[in-house]
Design a protein around this motif. Structure first.
Motif, PDB file in Angstrom:
ATOM      1  N   THR A  30       0.822  -1.213   0.000  1.00 13.72           N
ATOM      2  CA  THR A  30       0.000   0.000   0.000  1.00 13.72           C
ATOM      3  C   THR A  30       0.854   1.259   0.000  1.00 13.72           C
ATOM      4  OG1 THR A  30      -0.133   0.254   2.415  1.00 13.72           O
ATOM      5  CG2 THR A  30      -1.798  -1.178   1.363  1.00 13.72           C
ATOM      6  N   GLY A  31       2.091   1.140   0.455  1.00  8.50           N
ATOM      7  CA  GLY A  31       2.960   2.297   0.571  1.00  8.50           C
ATOM      8  C   GLY A  31       2.638   3.190   1.763  1.00  8.50           C
ATOM      9  N   ARG A  32       1.690   2.781   2.582  1.00  6.51           N
ATOM     10  CA  ARG A  32       1.272   3.596   3.736  1.00  6.51           C
ATOM     11  C   ARG A  32       2.079   3.292   4.990  1.00  6.51           C
ATOM     12  NH1 ARG A  32      -0.656   7.913   3.231  1.00  6.51           N
ATOM     13  NH2 ARG A  32      -1.758   7.736   5.180  1.00  6.51           N
ATOM     14  N   VAL A  33       2.483   2.048   5.157  1.00  2.44           N
ATOM     15  CA  VAL A  33       3.326   1.647   6.290  1.00  2.44           C
ATOM     16  C   VAL A  33       4.378   0.683   5.763  1.00  2.44           C
ATOM     17  CG1 VAL A  33       1.494   1.906   8.021  1.00  2.44           C
ATOM     18  CG2 VAL A  33       1.862  -0.302   6.956  1.00  2.44           C
ATOM     19  N   HIS A  34       5.390   0.447   6.569  1.00  2.00           N
ATOM     20  CA  HIS A  34       6.420  -0.520   6.181  1.00  2.00           C
ATOM     21  C   HIS A  34       6.703  -1.427   7.372  1.00  2.00           C
ATOM     22  CE1 HIS A  34       9.740  -2.259   4.012  1.00  2.00           C
ATOM     23  NE2 HIS A  34      10.438  -2.184   5.133  1.00  2.00           N
ATOM     24  N   LEU A  35       6.389  -2.692   7.187  1.00  2.00           N
ATOM     25  CA  LEU A  35       6.678  -3.714   8.184  1.00  2.00           C
ATOM     26  C   LEU A  35       7.877  -4.523   7.716  1.00  2.00           C
ATOM     27  CD1 LEU A  35       3.077  -5.119   8.784  1.00  2.00           C
ATOM     28  CD2 LEU A  35       4.228  -3.293  10.021  1.00  2.00           C
ATOM     29  N   THR A  36       8.530  -5.179   8.651  1.00  4.17           N
ATOM     30  CA  THR A  36       9.594  -6.121   8.324  1.00  4.17           C
ATOM     31  C   THR A  36       9.204  -7.471   8.906  1.00  4.17           C
ATOM     32  OG1 THR A  36      10.837  -5.551  10.319  1.00  4.17           O
ATOM     33  CG2 THR A  36      11.363  -4.317   8.299  1.00  4.17           C
ATOM     34  N   HIS A  37      10.046  -8.465   8.695  1.00  5.07           N
ATOM     35  CA  HIS A  37       9.754  -9.779   9.263  1.00  5.07           C
ATOM     36  C   HIS A  37      11.020 -10.393   9.832  1.00  5.07           C
ATOM     37  CE1 HIS A  37      11.376 -11.090   5.398  1.00  5.07           C
ATOM     38  NE2 HIS A  37      11.587 -12.258   5.975  1.00  5.07           N
ATOM     39  N   THR A  38      10.798 -11.415  10.624  1.00  4.56           N
ATOM     40  CA  THR A  38      11.876 -12.206  11.210  1.00  4.56           C
ATOM     41  C   THR A  38      11.307 -13.591  11.466  1.00  4.56           C
ATOM     42  OG1 THR A  38      13.570 -12.223  12.939  1.00  4.56           O
ATOM     43  CG2 THR A  38      11.336 -11.597  13.625  1.00  4.56           C
ATOM     44  N   ARG A  39      12.063 -14.416  12.091  1.00  2.00           N
ATOM     45  CA  ARG A  39      11.561 -15.727  12.534  1.00  2.00           C
ATOM     46  C   ARG A  39      11.713 -15.799  14.044  1.00  2.00           C
ATOM     47  NH1 ARG A  39       9.756 -19.368   9.078  1.00  2.00           N
ATOM     48  NH2 ARG A  39      10.170 -18.911   6.904  1.00  2.00           N
ATOM     49  N   VAL A  40      10.661 -16.206  14.701  1.00  9.20           N
ATOM     50  CA  VAL A  40      10.661 -16.423  16.141  1.00  9.20           C
ATOM     51  C   VAL A  40      10.249 -17.878  16.350  1.00  9.20           C
ATOM     52  CG1 VAL A  40       9.618 -15.800  18.346  1.00  9.20           C
ATOM     53  CG2 VAL A  40      10.081 -14.012  16.653  1.00  9.20           C
ATOM     54  N   ALA A  41      11.108 -18.628  16.989  1.00 10.14           N
ATOM     55  CA  ALA A  41      10.867 -20.063  17.184  1.00 10.14           C
ATOM     56  C   ALA A  41      10.576 -20.752  15.853  1.00 10.14           C
ATOM     57  CB  ALA A  41       9.741 -20.289  18.182  1.00 10.14           C
ATOM     58  N   GLY A  42      11.269 -20.301  14.794  1.00  5.26           N
ATOM     59  CA  GLY A  42      11.122 -20.913  13.480  1.00  5.26           C
ATOM     60  C   GLY A  42       9.909 -20.471  12.692  1.00  5.26           C
ATOM     61  N   ARG A  43       9.097 -19.583  13.237  1.00  9.59           N
ATOM     62  CA  ARG A  43       7.857 -19.168  12.574  1.00  9.59           C
ATOM     63  C   ARG A  43       7.987 -17.745  12.033  1.00  9.59           C
ATOM     64  NH1 ARG A  43       3.543 -20.507  17.073  1.00  9.59           N
ATOM     65  NH2 ARG A  43       2.112 -19.812  15.459  1.00  9.59           N
ATOM     66  N   TYR A  44       7.514 -17.548  10.800  1.00  5.06           N
ATOM     67  CA  TYR A  44       7.539 -16.246  10.129  1.00  5.06           C
ATOM     68  C   TYR A  44       6.724 -15.264  10.961  1.00  5.06           C
ATOM     69  CZ  TYR A  44       7.492 -13.164   5.997  1.00  5.06           C
ATOM     70  OH  TYR A  44       7.655 -12.130   5.103  1.00  5.06           O
ATOM     71  N   THR A  45       7.360 -14.181  11.343  1.00  3.44           N
ATOM     72  CA  THR A  45       6.757 -13.226  12.274  1.00  3.44           C
ATOM     73  C   THR A  45       6.904 -11.813  11.729  1.00  3.44           C
ATOM     74  OG1 THR A  45       7.313 -14.684  14.123  1.00  3.44           O
ATOM     75  CG2 THR A  45       6.851 -12.384  14.656  1.00  3.44           C
ATOM     76  N   LEU A  46       5.831 -11.049  11.773  1.00  2.00           N
ATOM     77  CA  LEU A  46       5.858  -9.668  11.313  1.00  2.00           C
ATOM     78  C   LEU A  46       6.344  -8.759  12.424  1.00  2.00           C
ATOM     79  CD1 LEU A  46       3.695 -11.252   9.575  1.00  2.00           C
ATOM     80  CD2 LEU A  46       2.875  -9.009   8.961  1.00  2.00           C
ATOM     81  N   ARG A  47       6.972  -7.647  12.021  1.00  2.00           N
ATOM     82  CA  ARG A  47       7.493  -6.695  12.991  1.00  2.00           C
ATOM     83  C   ARG A  47       7.045  -5.287  12.604  1.00  2.00           C
ATOM     84  NH1 ARG A  47      13.762  -7.622  13.746  1.00  2.00           N
ATOM     85  NH2 ARG A  47      13.741  -6.438  11.817  1.00  2.00           N
ATOM     86  N   LEU A  48       6.578  -4.545  13.593  1.00  2.00           N
ATOM     87  CA  LEU A  48       6.168  -3.158  13.406  1.00  2.00           C
ATOM     88  C   LEU A  48       6.880  -2.313  14.448  1.00  2.00           C
ATOM     89  CD1 LEU A  48       4.305  -0.949  12.198  1.00  2.00           C
ATOM     90  CD2 LEU A  48       2.577  -1.649  13.861  1.00  2.00           C
ATOM     91  N   ALA A  49       7.665  -1.343  13.986  1.00  2.00           N
ATOM     92  CA  ALA A  49       8.371  -0.437  14.888  1.00  2.00           C
ATOM     93  C   ALA A  49       7.562   0.848  15.015  1.00  2.00           C
ATOM     94  CB  ALA A  49       9.761  -0.133  14.355  1.00  2.00           C
ATOM     95  N   ILE A  50       7.326   1.267  16.259  1.00  2.00           N
ATOM     96  CA  ILE A  50       6.510   2.455  16.517  1.00  2.00           C
ATOM     97  C   ILE A  50       7.303   3.423  17.382  1.00  2.00           C
ATOM     98  CG2 ILE A  50       4.221   3.234  17.246  1.00  2.00           C
ATOM     99  CD1 ILE A  50       3.408   0.275  17.304  1.00  2.00           C
TER     100      ILE A  50
END
Length: 77
Positions: A30-50
């Protein structure tokens, strides 16, 4: 998904990794926000910095609205 000692929130859908990756792509597309990802306990996890001093409640509300809208369009098992 993990503790949040700073302004980084880690979360994921109750779905498979592909659905979470699709959510990330949809929201970022959308170009409105930018999230990143990582793995936590092997599971794809989204990250939002505020953490920006310019971040307001309205920014967080918009991010949540986008996440909700995109999540509701996903086909999950």
């Amino acid at each position: 998904m993990a503790a949040h000692p700073f302004s980084l929130v880690c979360f994921r859908l109750r779905a498979d990794d592909d659905a979470n990756a699709a959510l990330l792509a949809g929201v970022n597309g959308t170009g409105r926000v930018h999230l990143t990802h990582t793995r936590v306990a092997g599971r794809y996890t989204l990250r939002l910095a505020i953490g920006s001093p310019q971040s307001t409640e309205a920014h967080i509300d918009e991010a949540w609205r986008l996440l909700t809208e995109k999540a509701n369009t996903l086909q999950t098992p």
